[in-house]
Scaffold this motif. Sequence first.
Motif, PDB file in Angstrom:
ATOM      1  N   ILE A  38     -40.269  11.466  -3.516  1.00 29.73           N
ATOM      2  CA  ILE A  38     -41.459  11.142  -4.309  1.00 29.73           C
ATOM      3  C   ILE A  38     -42.710  11.260  -3.439  1.00 29.73           C
ATOM      4  O   ILE A  38     -43.718  11.841  -3.840  1.00 29.73           O
ATOM      5  CB  ILE A  38     -41.331   9.741  -4.932  1.00 29.73           C
ATOM      6  N   GLU A  39     -42.641  10.735  -2.204  1.00 27.04           N
ATOM      7  CA  GLU A  39     -43.781  10.816  -1.292  1.00 27.04           C
ATOM      8  C   GLU A  39     -44.105  12.258  -0.932  1.00 27.04           C
ATOM      9  O   GLU A  39     -45.262  12.601  -0.689  1.00 27.04           O
ATOM     10  CB  GLU A  39     -43.500  10.015  -0.018  1.00 27.04           C
ATOM     11  N   ALA A  40     -43.085  13.118  -0.895  1.00 29.31           N
ATOM     12  CA  ALA A  40     -43.289  14.528  -0.558  1.00 29.31           C
ATOM     13  C   ALA A  40     -43.854  15.323  -1.731  1.00 29.31           C
ATOM     14  O   ALA A  40     -44.206  16.486  -1.577  1.00 29.31           O
ATOM     15  CB  ALA A  40     -41.977  15.145  -0.089  1.00 29.31           C
ATOM     16  N   GLY A  41     -43.932  14.707  -2.914  1.00 32.62           N
ATOM     17  CA  GLY A  41     -44.541  15.359  -4.055  1.00 32.62           C
ATOM     18  C   GLY A  41     -43.583  16.025  -5.002  1.00 32.62           C
ATOM     19  O   GLY A  41     -44.001  16.766  -5.881  1.00 32.62           O
ATOM     20  N   PHE A  42     -42.297  15.804  -4.840  1.00 31.02           N
ATOM     21  CA  PHE A  42     -41.310  16.362  -5.777  1.00 31.02           C
ATOM     22  C   PHE A  42     -41.260  15.497  -7.027  1.00 31.02           C
ATOM     23  O   PHE A  42     -41.326  14.273  -6.950  1.00 31.02           O
ATOM     24  CB  PHE A  42     -39.922  16.415  -5.163  1.00 31.02           C
ATOM     25  N   SER A  43     -41.106  16.146  -8.172  1.00 35.15           N
ATOM     26  CA  SER A  43     -40.926  15.382  -9.403  1.00 35.15           C
ATOM     27  C   SER A  43     -39.470  14.918  -9.452  1.00 35.15           C
ATOM     28  O   SER A  43     -38.612  15.483  -8.789  1.00 35.15           O
ATOM     29  CB  SER A  43     -41.248  16.240 -10.620  1.00 35.15           C
ATOM     30  N   PRO A  44     -39.161  13.880 -10.241  1.00 34.89           N
ATOM     31  CA  PRO A  44     -37.767  13.417 -10.336  1.00 34.89           C
ATOM     32  C   PRO A  44     -36.804  14.510 -10.771  1.00 34.89           C
ATOM     33  O   PRO A  44     -35.683  14.557 -10.306  1.00 34.89           O
ATOM     34  CB  PRO A  44     -37.838  12.300 -11.389  1.00 34.89           C
TER      35      PRO A  44
END
Length: 50
Positions: A38-44
């Motif tokens: 999540i912190e890296a910007g990936f969506s679930p």
Amino acid sequence: MSEETVPPTAGAGQPKGLLQQMEELMAALNADLSDLKIEAGFSPEESQDA
């Protein structure tokens, strides 16, 4: 008596099985990895393993 012969104990003084310890560690690891994704910007949806 060496440490190897003393079983690890849980909070209530009951011995924990190796499987229970591994399940708790895996749950904590999965939660940490989810937070990092999540912190890296990936969506679930993107962070689901195929």
